[in-house]
Write a protein that holds these residues in place. Sequence first.
Motif, short mmCIF file in Angstrom:
data_model
loop_
_atom_site.label_atom_id
_atom_site.label_comp_id
_atom_site.label_asym_id
_atom_site.label_seq_id
_atom_site.Cartn_x
_atom_site.Cartn_y
_atom_site.Cartn_z
N LEU A 96 41.43 31.73 32.63
CA LEU A 96 42.76 32.81 32.52
C LEU A 96 41.95 33.68 31.92
N HIS A 97 41.63 33.90 30.53
CA HIS A 97 41.60 34.57 29.77
C HIS A 97 40.90 36.21 30.67
N LEU A 98 39.75 35.88 31.50
CA LEU A 98 38.98 37.19 32.16
C LEU A 98 40.45 37.23 33.51
N ALA A 99 40.68 36.69 34.03
CA ALA A 99 41.90 36.63 35.11
C ALA A 99 43.13 37.61 34.07
N SER A 114 42.79 39.87 31.73
CA SER A 114 42.59 40.81 31.27
C SER A 114 41.39 41.81 32.55
N LEU A 115 40.71 41.18 33.52
CA LEU A 115 41.26 41.89 34.47
C LEU A 115 42.08 42.60 35.27
N ALA A 116 43.53 41.94 35.19
CA ALA A 116 44.59 42.51 36.03
C ALA A 116 44.93 44.14 35.07
N ARG A 117 44.29 44.35 33.62
CA ARG A 117 44.39 45.76 33.39
C ARG A 117 43.59 46.70 34.22
N ALA A 118 42.56 46.44 34.16
CA ALA A 118 41.37 47.59 34.87
C ALA A 118 41.76 48.67 36.23
N VAL A 119 41.26 49.33 35.48
CA VAL A 119 42.20 50.09 36.38
C VAL A 119 40.71 51.41 37.29
N THR A 120 39.96 50.89 36.30
CA THR A 120 38.40 51.91 36.93
C THR A 120 37.14 50.56 36.58
N ALA A 121 36.31 51.35 37.82
CA ALA A 121 34.96 49.91 37.97
C ALA A 121 34.25 50.08 36.69
N LEU A 124 30.19 31.00 39.20
CA LEU A 124 30.29 32.44 39.29
C LEU A 124 30.41 32.93 40.40
N THR A 125 30.01 31.94 41.28
CA THR A 125 30.72 32.63 43.28
C THR A 125 32.32 31.78 42.49
N ALA A 126 32.78 31.85 42.09
CA ALA A 126 34.85 31.37 42.18
C ALA A 126 34.91 32.73 41.02
N LEU A 127 34.40 33.06 39.80
CA LEU A 127 33.66 34.68 39.19
C LEU A 127 34.12 36.05 40.05
#
Length: 690
Positions: free
Chosen positions: A297-300, A302-309, A433-436
């Motif tokens: 959940l933490h990673l998900a 956090s990634l929702a806020r990423a707007v650049t590679a 890792l595959t799920a990530l």
Amino acid sequence: MLIETINRTGAHIGAVYLLVEDGRVLQMVTEMGLPAPIAKVWSRIRMNDPVPIAVAVRERRLVWLAGREELARTYPAAALALPYHFAVAGAPIRSSDTVWGGLLLLWPSGRGRGLDQRQRDIIDGACARIGDLLQRTAARGEPITPGAQPRLLDPRPVRMADNGAELVALECLNRLPEGFFSLDVEGRVTLLTAPAADLLDSSAAELLGVRPWEALPWLDDPAYEDRYRAAVVGWQITHFTARNPLGRLLSFTLYPGLSGITVRVTSLTARPDPGRTPATGPDGERRPRGIALHEMLHLATSLARAVTAQEVVDLVSDHVMPLYNVQALAILTTHGGRLRVAASHGYSRQAVEELDGHPAIPPAPAQHPFDAARPAFFSTWDELRAAYPRAIRSDNMSAWAFLPLITSARPIGTCVLAYDRTHRFDADERATLTALSGLIAQAFERARLYDAKHQLAGCLQSSLLPRTLPEIPGLDVAARYVPAMPGMDIGGDFYDLIQLSDTMAGAVIGDVQGHDVTAAALMGQVRTAIRAYATAGSPPGEVLAHTNRLLVELAPDRFTSCLYLSLDLAEHTACVASAGHLPPLLGRPGTPAQIIDTMPGLLLGIDPEAEYATIELRLTPGSVLSLYTDGLIERPGLDLGDAITDLAERFRPCHGQLLHDLAESLIEAAAVEQRTDDIAVVLLRDAGSR
């Protein structure tokens, strides 16, 4: 010092962070009370992350949240990533004007609505002492730097006077029908009674010093481990049930303490249950546990806020690399049959240059056909070279995981994880890792789409702004446009300078409502209309009135603030009209700046019959007019009038000062902050005295 602060404030968990990477990241240096997996996830926090400790350090103030409900309201992503009940305080560690990092403390929730003055004084004193220590070591040229992993402090529980007393205590517990065992903060068994061993269908030799969910396959369920973490982090009594290999349904109750957890085990069924589910698969292999729920959940979130590679890579590196001891990470795409490094972390510049431009699909033997949609794991360099003889080895890495990034059933790139030593990928790690990779793929695709949209809008906007301004005798001009920080939408700020005759000039500045391609396009139309009406000889009030009527027809749902003025360089006067725009400033060397009351009318685009009054200004040679947009002054919680006054106090033109330097000094303070709006500034100086 951390242990003392925890004990004196009544907290049960604490951590110290230091600023690293030029102040962009908070790195955990030491902690007490957090299980190692949670500490790893929160060991690196970016300064722009919406979490209490980052806000406390960024804003240089104590942040207090009384419980999970308040945490969820204020920092929803943090509450989702750490779904336990606790109160939290974050405070900056500083000395004088230097901020070194932050102190984080956790309490059980429900212990009051706030910190009392004694607790605040203890926290302030601890932060001051740590800050002074960091300042002294830095002054000696021996700065304290975080290690690769945070140091875990031992709460040093009180121990029995001798081993005989421990045996007596254990014998007393053995007489009880219930089972008891004790876990340290990391979840390792430190004491086990005989009834507990019997109920667990195990022995002290097998369990002491290890985590139950690692030693006993039937307890290998993330939900059980989550109850342990809830007890440790939230310091609350938790409960779960599970069946042992004999089919007996057991009840587990977890009682938290500063040094760990006491677990009470009781049997709910006396006879085996023939319908029980086996804890192992048909081949006898343990079920993969995968990554803990809160870590995913933490990673998900956090990634929702990423707007650049690069933001995607940075966030994955923060959350995944510490958990799996990964040394380097890169996202690769293909273009023209060649690899392109979209973003990387941990790789040297030379390694990135080696990867960039390499053939995308190296020749492979028939027994190892290339499949862009399947993950590939190589435990050694020999394994990789055997599969792909033309593979390159960068930074002397020794093991790799190649994770396909797939969205809408098509591959969009590959995430490469690299290890500096041989690494065996078990079934659990491969599955995790595959799920990530699915989370990473979605975030990377969003970043690519955002980047393409932002570049298109940015190119449109920049193409509509004037590339150069005309050189007009008797007038010095400087103009600066600063876009919003990366990750924000584009703005609609615009400006222009128009030569009306040998001694007349017009200047305009404005801000179109919205932050999108439509706003950028409309900005160009407004600028063109004003230029057309101005060059036709209309005075400022009529220029705005004509443009307003046109804008009502073109975009009835969009509004624009605008200020237009005409300059008579022979008479040293200016005629100004405003459509709801911020007032200009008039600065004269040696005197305070003047805020000009322009009697602003309605924003453009509201009322087709709106009229716009004009005012006349007398310009002495050497005086400077400042036109600007709200991105220069607006701050959360700051009154607009106060913000304009603050700008006027900073606006102090000097004789002989270059206008470009003056413009830079005005935007310097705003440019270093996380801006949500763009900035436009135009400075005009009557140079008649030169």
